[in-house]
Design a protein around this motif. Structure first.
Motif, PDB file in Angstrom:
ATOM      1  N   THR A 500       0.818  -1.214   0.000  1.00  0.00           N
ATOM      2  CA  THR A 500       0.000   0.000   0.000  1.00  0.00           C
ATOM      3  C   THR A 500       0.851   1.263   0.000  1.00  0.00           C
ATOM      4  N   TYR A 501       1.994   1.229   0.696  1.00  0.00           N
ATOM      5  CA  TYR A 501       2.759   2.448   0.950  1.00  0.00           C
ATOM      6  C   TYR A 501       4.007   2.506   0.086  1.00  0.00           C
ATOM      7  N   ARG A 502       4.329   3.726  -0.323  1.00  0.00           N
ATOM      8  CA  ARG A 502       5.534   3.944  -1.120  1.00  0.00           C
ATOM      9  C   ARG A 502       6.780   4.047  -0.226  1.00  0.00           C
ATOM     10  N   ALA A 503       6.586   4.517   1.016  1.00  0.00           N
ATOM     11  CA  ALA A 503       7.720   4.745   1.915  1.00  0.00           C
ATOM     12  C   ALA A 503       7.202   4.837   3.341  1.00  0.00           C
ATOM     13  N   GLY A 504       8.122   4.787   4.305  1.00  0.00           N
ATOM     14  CA  GLY A 504       7.702   4.902   5.693  1.00  0.00           C
ATOM     15  C   GLY A 504       8.820   5.333   6.616  1.00  0.00           C
ATOM     16  N   THR A 505       8.430   5.944   7.740  1.00  0.00           N
ATOM     17  CA  THR A 505       9.366   6.334   8.792  1.00  0.00           C
ATOM     18  C   THR A 505       9.058   5.504  10.032  1.00  0.00           C
ATOM     19  N   VAL A 506      10.073   4.820  10.526  1.00  0.00           N
ATOM     20  CA  VAL A 506       9.932   3.879  11.629  1.00  0.00           C
ATOM     21  C   VAL A 506      10.793   4.389  12.780  1.00  0.00           C
ATOM     22  N   MET A 507      10.138   4.789  13.878  1.00  0.00           N
ATOM     23  CA  MET A 507      10.838   5.415  14.995  1.00  0.00           C
ATOM     24  C   MET A 507      10.820   4.516  16.223  1.00  0.00           C
ATOM     25  N   PHE A 508      11.989   4.351  16.843  1.00  0.00           N
ATOM     26  CA  PHE A 508      12.194   3.547  18.062  1.00  0.00           C
ATOM     27  C   PHE A 508      11.203   2.386  18.133  1.00  0.00           C
ATOM     28  N   PRO A 509      11.345   1.414  17.191  1.00  0.00           N
ATOM     29  CA  PRO A 509      10.316   0.396  16.999  1.00  0.00           C
ATOM     30  C   PRO A 509      10.605  -0.940  17.671  1.00  0.00           C
ATOM     31  N   VAL A 510       9.573  -1.786  17.679  1.00  0.00           N
ATOM     32  CA  VAL A 510       9.709  -3.227  17.895  1.00  0.00           C
ATOM     33  C   VAL A 510       9.808  -3.860  16.513  1.00  0.00           C
ATOM     34  N   LEU A 557      10.275  -5.754   1.894  1.00  0.00           N
ATOM     35  CA  LEU A 557      10.102  -4.319   2.116  1.00  0.00           C
ATOM     36  C   LEU A 557       9.576  -3.636   0.863  1.00  0.00           C
ATOM     37  N   ALA A 558       8.492  -2.868   1.018  1.00  0.00           N
ATOM     38  CA  ALA A 558       7.792  -2.304  -0.138  1.00  0.00           C
ATOM     39  C   ALA A 558       8.506  -1.115  -0.753  1.00  0.00           C
ATOM     40  N   GLY A 559       9.327  -0.410   0.015  1.00  0.00           N
ATOM     41  CA  GLY A 559       9.957   0.783  -0.533  1.00  0.00           C
ATOM     42  C   GLY A 559      10.910   1.405   0.459  1.00  0.00           C
ATOM     43  N   PRO A 560      11.352   2.622   0.190  1.00  0.00           N
ATOM     44  CA  PRO A 560      12.331   3.291   1.042  1.00  0.00           C
ATOM     45  C   PRO A 560      11.852   3.409   2.484  1.00  0.00           C
TER      46      PRO A 560
END
Length: 638
Positions: A500-510, A557-560
């Motif tokens: 669905t998504y072109r990109a994403g920001t992942v912050m302090f994740p599990v 992984l779908a994108g950047p």
């Protein structure tokens, strides 16, 4: 006249520095005598939490630097200060010790531990005369789960004694008006406090010692989130035996009466011990927070009536009664969170100055509800792009960021958020999704996520994104997702299990579910059994842990992707992000990884907030194909 320019390229007066300056804000409010006091996070002072009070014409600091009024109880922290007699008692972040300030200055009340921060205190409250009561947490071994907790009394002369320990996790005891009983609540693994807690009461002897405790209310499937004494023989407590946190009267005889049965959440998830959602007003009336909004509960007719409707998000770290007014920390669609006083007639007075904001550039939050393919409704707060200086070319649809709150038992309210305004004022829409598992909508909605983390949350966010595309409100080729903590997990899971998504920001994740357990050793005691409910008990459901872990699905992984991580994070340690990023090198997928020294779970320092936000904007520009004037270009690796 508006200038025609593509979405995302708009310049804005809302800078990352202004967002950072607004970060943190007031918290842990209370009334001392006839004064309103609170703690205040200050990004510009390296994230220090100051203790301040309202004075005529403004505010003044109670404690100068370097005092940092914060603690690590359960790692998320508990109420860090209390007035006791003529002193103010507080916890200091650097060493986690308890200190007292009086006319003679600041003195330590607890000894320095053998290992730095190995003994921690939180949820402070005045106890018997000359004492402050607290929850004490001690490390007993090398693992994050090697923890013991006790209820303790700390004398203002520096003495300390143990009051009791009923459960693995505890809230501070509260003394009855006649001093003969103390009440608290606690819970044990694998439950989280919003799953099930027990309200305990014990007799207090003349010498201050506690007798054996007994359980008055709560249980494995009933959650107590706040209690206060009403009379020597009765307590007021928020609990949810009917599926909604309602206000009850609980007698020492074991009677439990719902004062106003409503299908509204008057309480919330106890992430920080000492949180408050109600305060008695007298005469059978109580100030309550109904899904984050102030209301008055009247026992006479069982009504819950909203007050000061322009304030749509009250903080559970601060609500109290001052005279005939209610004071607390609240914000709304057009105003940031601030300390406010609401009078009996509903009038609102600011006790902290409201900053001058460029109102024409601020988004107007819209509360929407979307329906998933299986018929579930999903509440959303939509923030469309807004900037009076620009308009997009005819026919262009805006890029959209799906914002995933943490918890996952969090809730996003329709309130001004300058971090979101940073994007919307540049032509990027934001949809904050209250996916299944969010609080504020009853236990049944919260438990949609039971053993379904990584499935229901991902699907709800996808349903919202696709519905906004279908409605012409977003560009389907420029969808992004962002989130931190549990929201970081959902963002990463979405990027590795959907297209669905072109990109994403992942912050302090599990990122590795099996590692983020007590057995795996990647997280702290408070949440070390959380996944029993969110994913399933081990070892029976181990395969789910593998299948739903973003780390195991990194090849899809779908994108950047942009990772952002604090290096002192004890809740979601950097090792998981380190491993994910190490596996991306040389695979051709653009990525960046920002690692911030001195930051824990969430970013508190102004320099970090600025660097993270500007990097995120540059990242979207590169992923979605638009220029981002005014920010340095983030270098992406492949």
């Amino acid at each position: 006249m508006s200038r025609i320019s593509p979405y995302g390229t708009w310049s804005s007066p809302i800078t990352a520095a202004e967002v950072a300056a607004a970060g943190g804000g007031p918290q842990w409010l209370d009334v001392v005598g006839d004064e309103v006091w609170w703690a205040e996070a200050r990004p510009g002072e390296q994230g220090r939490v100051a203790l301040v009070r309202a004075v005529p014409g403004g505010t003044e600091d109670v404690l100068p630097p370097p005092w940092n009024v914060r603690n690590r109880l359960h790692e998320y922290g508990g109420r860090p200060w209390a007035a006791a007699g003529d002193a103010v008692v507080f916890t200091h972040w650097a060493d986690q010790r308890v200190y007292a300030q009086s006319e003679t200055g600041v003195v330590p009340l607890t000894p320095a531990p053998a290992e730095p921060q190995s003994v921690r205190y939180g949820d402070l409250r005045a106890g018997r005369p000359g004492e402050v009561w607290a929850v004490r947490e001690r490390s007993t071994g090398p693992r994050p789960t090697d923890i013991e907790r006790e209820l303790v009394a700390i004398g203002l002369d520096g003495g300390q004694r143990v009051l009791g320990a009923s459960h693995r996790f505890l809230t501070v005891p509260k003394l009855s008006p006649d001093g003969r009983h103390a009440a608290w609540f606690g819970w044990d693994h694998p439950l989280m406090p919003w799953d099930g807690t027990e309200l305990c009461v014990a007799e207090v002897a003349a010498d201050g010692t506690f007798g054996p405790h007994r359980v008055l209310a709560g249980g494995a499937d009933v959650s107590v989130c706040q209690l206060e004494w009403e009379t020597p023989s009765a307590l007021l407590a928020l609990l949810d035996p009917e599926g909604w946190w309602n206000l009850h009267r609980v007698g020492l005889d074991g009677s439990v009466v719902n004062l106003a049965p409503v299908e509204q959440e008057l309480g919330g998830p106890l992430w920080k011990a000492g949180s408050r959602w109600f305060a008695p007003l007298g005469g059978g009336r109580h100030a309550v927070l109904a899904s984050g909004r102030l209301a008055v509960l009247d026992e006479a007719d069982g009504s819950v009536t909203p007050v000061a409707g322009e304030l749509t998000a009250w903080s559970s770290t601060g609500i109290a009664v001052s005279g005939d007014a209610v004071v607390g920390v609240a914000g709304g669609p057009a105003r940031e969170a601030a300390v406010v006083r609401v009078s009996a007639d509903g009038g609102v007075t600011d006790l902290t100055p409201q900053p001058e904001l460029p109102s024409a550039y601020l988004p107007v939050p819209q509360e929407r509800v979307f329906t998933t393919a299986d018929g579930e409704t999903v509440p959303v707060v939509l923030y469309p792009p807004r900037n009076p200086d620009f308009a997009a070319p005819d026919g262009e649809r805006p890029p959209l960021l799906v914002h995933v709150h943490g918890g996952p038992t969090g809730q996003h309210f329709p309130v001004l958020d300058l971090e979101i305004a940073y994007f919307t004022s540049r032509g990027i829409g934001v949809a904050a999704v209250n996916y299944g598992g969010s609080t504020g909508f009853g236990r049944a909605y919260r438990e949609r996520l039971r053993e379904q983390w990584g499935v229901v949350d991902v699907a709800d966010c996808v349903a919202v994104a696709e519905a906004l595309v279908a409605a012409g409100l977003a560009d389907g080729d420029r969808l992004g997702i962002r989130g931190g903590s549990a929201g970081g997990f959902t963002a990463a899971a979405s990027l590795t299990t959907t297209k669905t998504y072109r990109a994403g920001t992942v912050m302090f994740p599990v990122l590795d579910l099996a590692g983020w357990t007590g057995t795996g050793g990647d997280t702290h005691d408070f949440e070390s059994r959380y996944l029993d409910g969110l994913v399933g008990p081990l070892p029976a459901t181990r395969q789910r842990y593998v299948e739903r872990s973003p780390l195991a699905n990194a090849g899809a992984l779908a994108g950047p992707v942009l990772f952002q991580q604090g290096l002192e994070d004890r809740i979601c340690p950097p090792e998981q992000a380190d491993r994910f990023v190490a596996g991306l090198a040389g695979r051709g997928i653009p990525y960046a990884y920002q690692r911030f020294p001195g930051e824990q779970h969430g970013f508190r320092q102004a320099a970090t907030i600025v660097a993270a936000l500007e990097a995120e904007l540059s990242f979207y520009g590169q992923a979605f194909g638009f220029e981002t004037p005014g920010v340095a270009r983030l270098e992406l690796s492949r």
